[in-house]
Scaffold this motif. Structure first.
Motif, mmCIF file in Angstrom:
data_model
loop_
_atom_site.group_PDB
_atom_site.id
_atom_site.type_symbol
_atom_site.label_atom_id
_atom_site.label_comp_id
_atom_site.label_asym_id
_atom_site.label_seq_id
_atom_site.Cartn_x
_atom_site.Cartn_y
_atom_site.Cartn_z
ATOM 1 N N VAL A 1 3.046 32.335 -20.483
ATOM 2 C CA VAL A 1 2.552 31.913 -19.017
ATOM 3 C C VAL A 1 1.164 31.640 -18.829
ATOM 4 O O VAL A 1 0.949 30.639 -18.296
ATOM 5 N N ARG A 2 0.247 32.242 -19.600
ATOM 6 C CA ARG A 2 -1.241 32.072 -19.429
ATOM 7 C C ARG A 2 -1.523 30.782 -19.976
ATOM 8 O O ARG A 2 -2.237 30.208 -19.556
ATOM 9 N N SER A 3 -0.859 30.476 -21.091
ATOM 10 C CA SER A 3 -1.264 29.215 -21.610
ATOM 11 C C SER A 3 -0.533 27.846 -20.763
ATOM 12 O O SER A 3 -1.390 26.990 -20.561
ATOM 13 N N HIS A 4 0.556 28.175 -20.210
ATOM 14 C CA HIS A 4 1.025 27.312 -19.179
ATOM 15 C C HIS A 4 0.087 27.251 -17.767
ATOM 16 O O HIS A 4 -0.112 26.215 -17.553
ATOM 17 N N ALA A 5 -0.407 28.242 -17.512
ATOM 18 C CA ALA A 5 -1.480 28.339 -16.384
ATOM 19 C C ALA A 5 -2.793 27.535 -16.739
ATOM 20 O O ALA A 5 -3.215 26.996 -15.535
ATOM 21 N N VAL A 6 -3.281 27.432 -17.884
ATOM 22 C CA VAL A 6 -4.258 26.654 -17.950
ATOM 23 C C VAL A 6 -3.966 25.246 -17.856
ATOM 24 O O VAL A 6 -4.936 24.387 -17.222
ATOM 25 N N VAL A 7 -2.896 24.830 -18.247
ATOM 26 C CA VAL A 7 -2.308 23.471 -17.979
ATOM 27 C C VAL A 7 -2.395 23.408 -16.449
ATOM 28 O O VAL A 7 -2.982 22.056 -16.000
ATOM 29 N N PHE A 8 -1.948 24.084 -15.342
ATOM 30 C CA PHE A 8 -1.766 23.918 -14.177
ATOM 31 C C PHE A 8 -3.256 24.138 -13.411
ATOM 32 O O PHE A 8 -3.480 23.092 -12.563
#
Length: 529
Positions: free
Chosen positions: A496-503
């Motif tokens: 989830v944190r990895s995706h959050a960096v994209v967002f």
């Protein structure tokens, strides 16, 4: 204290007390890739498939489940995931024998469907591998986190970030974080060259050509792999420490749609909107006829991307091909070309003359013969992301996603450290030592050809790690937490944190601002993570 995220490892081949069985939801290219990897490289087996497209469903079934001359048994073939879910719930009511159902699920459907499927199957407490991206918005990622959190003590979860699992990248991480061959990391530059015609295929004409309602586009659908790779190298703890992740300080991004827009359309193309009717087609580097027919179908190559344009292409050739090594006859090639060209000829009127309803219909499917300069694409074809870290080990990462390149997804980069620097591509790692002033080149041994073309072995590595983790829990007495860390090397929170960096990067790009990670993360998650 949070336990460190470990690099994935594999168990040695052993005979398991109970064979592991998996369901594939989505029998497209990703579902087929995982089915092949599980079948050929793990102790697991594919037991069932759920897919609405009848040809793709039966092709995967014949190839990996019931065989070329067999037929599906009850519980092995479903027209969609909902039908399987209903069947599974009824099965559990009447017979809860775990040997009858499946141990885990591979979710390989279109990106927009992942959230609904994950919420629906969460109560089943099955082991799950979900293809990336997890979801198309941070709120949806957080909703998945909430839904799956009760399962984290009973079920393995993995995300399709295959770059973590290629032998090349596993070695690179070891050299950097464990062997520390260049000392402390100071800066990283990483590039993903998408490939000029690959980008036009997937991100101008294909399913991933439009931003989501949240404004997220090719950085999420194509390059979340690369952002995760950077976070894995620079944020995740080394395997032999007991430290928490090193979270970023700031994130910025810039990018735009530079090439694939009407202003760049060659004047000789005139009013043409489809390659088959365009007077400039023979001179256009993005000609669909040249890309799909001349480069592929005309040579007898009906694999990707031809089988994406025409999912049933293998069904139209005569005589049927028994295996991929059997050359096509001239007659079969001609039939395949005719079928392909008919599909490429599909078109729609100029968007200025369509209604809102028609536009929604246009946006809902790919148009592989459409002029790349007259398409409805909206995603960036050139984008950079900069991430900084502070603290005792400050560092910077620069990522560049670029469409018009000769190389196709052959990632490359350079990492600068206090004692030297490392450069890498998809095959070689080169180390320069400041102390000895010597250069050492390491060529990662090639995997078998079938593995090599699957993200440099990453598809197979991911499938092995997931199946090994499930096997460790089901057959070898491991706790889920231990198996998750030891074999998968990444948990749901890290995904989830990895995706959050994209967002966060996309928010920075759209609003032309600097995202301060700690404040942004706290605000967005509300203390959930």
């Amino acid at each position: 204290m949070k336990e460190p995220a470990l690099s994935p490892v594999s168990l040695p081949p052993t005979s398991s007390p109970r064979p592991l069985r998996f369901l594939i939801i989505g029998a497209g290219s990703r579902g087929t890739a995982y089915a092949r990897a599980v079948t050929t490289a793990t102790q697991g087996s594919i037991h069932a498939v759920a897919e609405p497209h009848s040809f793709k469903r039966r092709h995967l079934g014949r190839s990996y489940i019931w065989g070329e001359h067999g037929s599906p048994q009850d519980g092995q073939e479903f027209p969609n995931w909902r039908s399987w879910l209903q069947w599974e719930l009824q099965r559990r009511e009447s017979n809860n024998d775990p040997r009858v159902g499946v141990d885990g699920v591979f979710i390989c459907t279109l990106d927009s469907t992942h959230v609904e499927i994950l919420h629906a199957i969460a109560p089943l407490r099955l082991h799950i591998l979900c293809e990336k991206p997890l979801a198309l918005s941070l709120n949806d990622c957080l909703s998945v986190y909430r839904a799956l959190t009760p399962n984290l003590s009973t079920s393995i979860f993995s995300i399709g970030h295959v770059l973590r699992y290629s032998p090349h990248n596993i070695l690179l991480r070891k050299l950097l974080l464990l062997d520390r061959v260049i000392g402390d990391i100071v800066s990283l530059e990483h590039t993903e060259p998408v490939g000029f015609w690959h980008f036009s295929h997937s991100y101008v004409r294909g399913n991933w050509r439009r931003e989501t309602p949240h404004g997220d586009g090719s950085l999420l659908t194509k390059s979340c792999h690369d952002i995760d790779f950077i976070m894995w190298l620079l944020s995740s703890p080394p395997t032999d420490t007991e430290t928490t992740p090193h979270h970023p300080r700031t994130i910025t991004s810039s990018g735009s749609l530079t090439q694939f827009r009407k202003a760049r359309k060659p004047p000789a193309a005139g009013d043409a909107t489809n390659c088959l009717s365009c007077p400039a087609e023979r001179d256009c580097v993005y000609s669909a006829v040249r890309i799909y027919n001349d480069m592929h179908a005309a040579t007898g190559d009906l694999d990707w991307p031809v089988n994406i344009v025409c999912e049933d292409i293998e069904d139209v050739i005569t005589p049927p091909r028994k295996d991929k090594d059997t050359p096509l006859t001239p007659e079969s090639i001609h039939l395949a070309q005719s079928h392909l060209l008919a599909r490429l000829g599909e078109n729609y009127p100029s968007t200025t003359t369509t209604t809102t309803t028609a536009s929604e219909t246009i946006h809902s499917r790919p148009w592989y013969g459409r002029c790349v300069y007259e398409s409805d694409n909206t995603v960036c074809d050139d984008q950079t992301v900069t991430i900084t870290w502070d603290g005792e080990a400050p560092k910077t990462a620069l990522f560049h996603m670029i469409a018009p390149t000769e190389k196709q997804c052959e990632r490359r980069g350079r990492i600068y450290g206090t004692l030297g620097e490392i450069s890498y591509d998809s095959r070689t790692i080169t180390i320069y030592s400041f102390q000895t002033r010597e250069t050492t080149a390491i060529t990662v041994p090639k995997r078998p050809p079938e593995e090599e073309k699957a993200h440099g072995g990453g598809d197979y590595g991911l499938a092995r790690s997931f199946v090994d983790a499930v096997d460790a829990v089901v057959n070898k007495g491991f706790g889920v937490r231990e198996a998750q860390r030891r074999f998968v090397g990444c948990d749901l929170e890290e995904a989830v944190r990895s995706h959050a960096v994209v967002f966060a990067a996309e928010e920075a790009r759209r609003e032309e601002k600097v995202v301060k990670w700690r404040e942004w993360w706290t605000e967005k998650t509300g203390g959930l993570l």
